[in-house]
Design a protein around this motif. Structure first.
Motif, PDB file in Angstrom:
ATOM      1  N   GLU A 160       0.819  -1.210   0.000  1.00  0.00           N
ATOM      2  CA  GLU A 160       0.000   0.000   0.000  1.00  0.00           C
ATOM      3  C   GLU A 160       0.857   1.268   0.000  1.00  0.00           C
ATOM      4  OE1 GLU A 160      -3.145   0.039  -0.545  1.00  0.00           O
ATOM      5  OE2 GLU A 160      -3.441  -2.138  -0.397  1.00  0.00           O
ATOM      6  N   LEU A 163       2.012   1.804  -3.587  1.00  0.00           N
ATOM      7  CA  LEU A 163       0.917   2.269  -4.426  1.00  0.00           C
ATOM      8  C   LEU A 163       0.565   3.727  -4.134  1.00  0.00           C
ATOM      9  CD1 LEU A 163      -1.404  -0.870  -4.301  1.00  0.00           C
ATOM     10  CD2 LEU A 163       0.024  -0.123  -6.208  1.00  0.00           C
ATOM     11  N   PHE A 222       4.387  -2.353  -9.135  1.00  0.00           N
ATOM     12  CA  PHE A 222       4.073  -1.361 -10.155  1.00  0.00           C
ATOM     13  C   PHE A 222       3.746  -2.020 -11.494  1.00  0.00           C
ATOM     14  CE2 PHE A 222       6.935   1.472  -7.470  1.00  0.00           C
ATOM     15  CZ  PHE A 222       5.845   2.053  -6.819  1.00  0.00           C
ATOM     16  N   SER A 225       0.280  -3.352 -11.326  1.00  0.00           N
ATOM     17  CA  SER A 225      -0.692  -2.266 -11.167  1.00  0.00           C
ATOM     18  C   SER A 225      -0.695  -1.322 -12.369  1.00  0.00           C
ATOM     19  CB  SER A 225      -0.376  -1.472  -9.898  1.00  0.00           C
ATOM     20  OG  SER A 225      -0.386  -2.308  -8.768  1.00  0.00           O
ATOM     21  N   LEU A 275      -3.968  -7.748  -4.996  1.00  0.00           N
ATOM     22  CA  LEU A 275      -4.338  -6.545  -5.766  1.00  0.00           C
ATOM     23  C   LEU A 275      -5.737  -6.678  -6.345  1.00  0.00           C
ATOM     24  CD1 LEU A 275      -0.979  -5.858  -7.637  1.00  0.00           C
ATOM     25  CD2 LEU A 275      -1.920  -4.580  -5.689  1.00  0.00           C
TER      26      LEU A 275
END
Length: 279
Positions: A160, A163, A222, A225, A275
């Motif tokens: 977290e 992100l 990353f 995501s 995720l």
């Protein structure tokens, strides 16, 4: 009846969700682990069959300035739980950490359950003391894991943090010389339940694989995501944390697989599920 202490934390929340009505979740409001008398009173009156202790003082750097509070939760409370569990004949499951392998190096290979222990820093030393206290209970299970990240309304974990920071930054510097196995709370919870069901006792390692570094893990976060944040590798010394971190705390999990007959996920697969299930 199964007691789960630290029920409001990442692992405690995952366990309570999976165990549902089979457990009683105990957050700090329900059980103050700094009060050994309260621990004894609750355990000895309710007489649970299993106590899963997920509670911990995990502020690794703050612990260097507050060793008494850290020791109270990570060691003294475990001693009280072990004493009471022994009295009522309960299984005590103590959640521990890869930080007990502070002296390990890459040349040593993955850390097995019986590998030499060297706890560096207050947090690691108190968690090792907690392991030792837990083992005074005749019916005990110590589960070492690494880099827990789990679902909470406002989770504070490495995933977290990456992100959150990555949204506003084109580039991040992340330590690349600490080798480890970050693992989701959901995976750890499933493994703890599997060990209990298998009537396992003693010390076990539970972690995703293969080993990685925090820098490499950040890049995977990353990538999955679809974020373009660039990750620059730095050393532990460049990061400059107050407390010592293990350089090679990789956990071998073959004993877990041998005893339960179950496999643990890869780090990439574990992260993908996390995720995909974020709120």
């Amino acid at each position: 009846m199964i007691f789960v202490t630290g029920a409001a934390g990442q692992l405690g929340t995952a366990l309570c969700s999976k165990l549902a009505d089979a457990c009683v979740g105990l957050s700090r409001d329900q059980l103050d682990l700094s009060d050994c008398a309260a621990i004894a009173a609750l355990v000895e009156s309710e007489r649970p069959k299993v106590i899963i202790n997920c509670a911990a003082y995990t502020a690794v750097d703050l612990a260097e300035d507050d060793p008494a509070s850290c020791r109270q939760i990570n060691a003294d409370a475990v001693a009280a739980l072990a004493k009471s569990a022994t009295k009522v004949g309960a299984l005590l499951v103590q959640i521990s950490t890869d930080y007990v392998f502070g002296g390990s190096t890459i040349a040593d290979g993955p850390n097995h359950e019986d590998s030499p222990l060297e706890a560096q820093g207050v947090y690691a030393q108190t968690k090792l003391a907690g392991e030792q206290h837990a083992q005074t209970c005749p019916d005990h299970l110590v589960v070492r894991t690494c880099g827990i990240y789990g679902h909470l309304p406002q989770p504070k974990n490495f995933v977290e943090t990456m992100l959150r920071i990555g949204v506003d930054r084109e580039e991040l510097s992340v330590v690349d010389d600490q080798h480890c196995n970050p693992t989701s709370a959901s995976t750890i919870a499933d493994a703890v339940i599997a060990l209990i069901d298998a009537k396992a006792r003693g010390v076990f390692h539970v972690a995703a694989s293969p080993p990685t570094t925090w820098c490499q893990f950040a890049r995977e976060i990353f990538k999955q995501s679809d974020m373009v944040t660039r990750v620059v590798p730095i050393t532990t010394e460049q990061f400059g944390a107050k407390a010592a971190r293990p350089r090679h705390s990789v956990l071998d999990t073959s004993k877990y697989t041998r005893v339960t007959g179950k496999s643990l996920p890869t780090i990439a697969d574990d992260l993908a599920i996390y995720l995909a299930t974020r709120a």
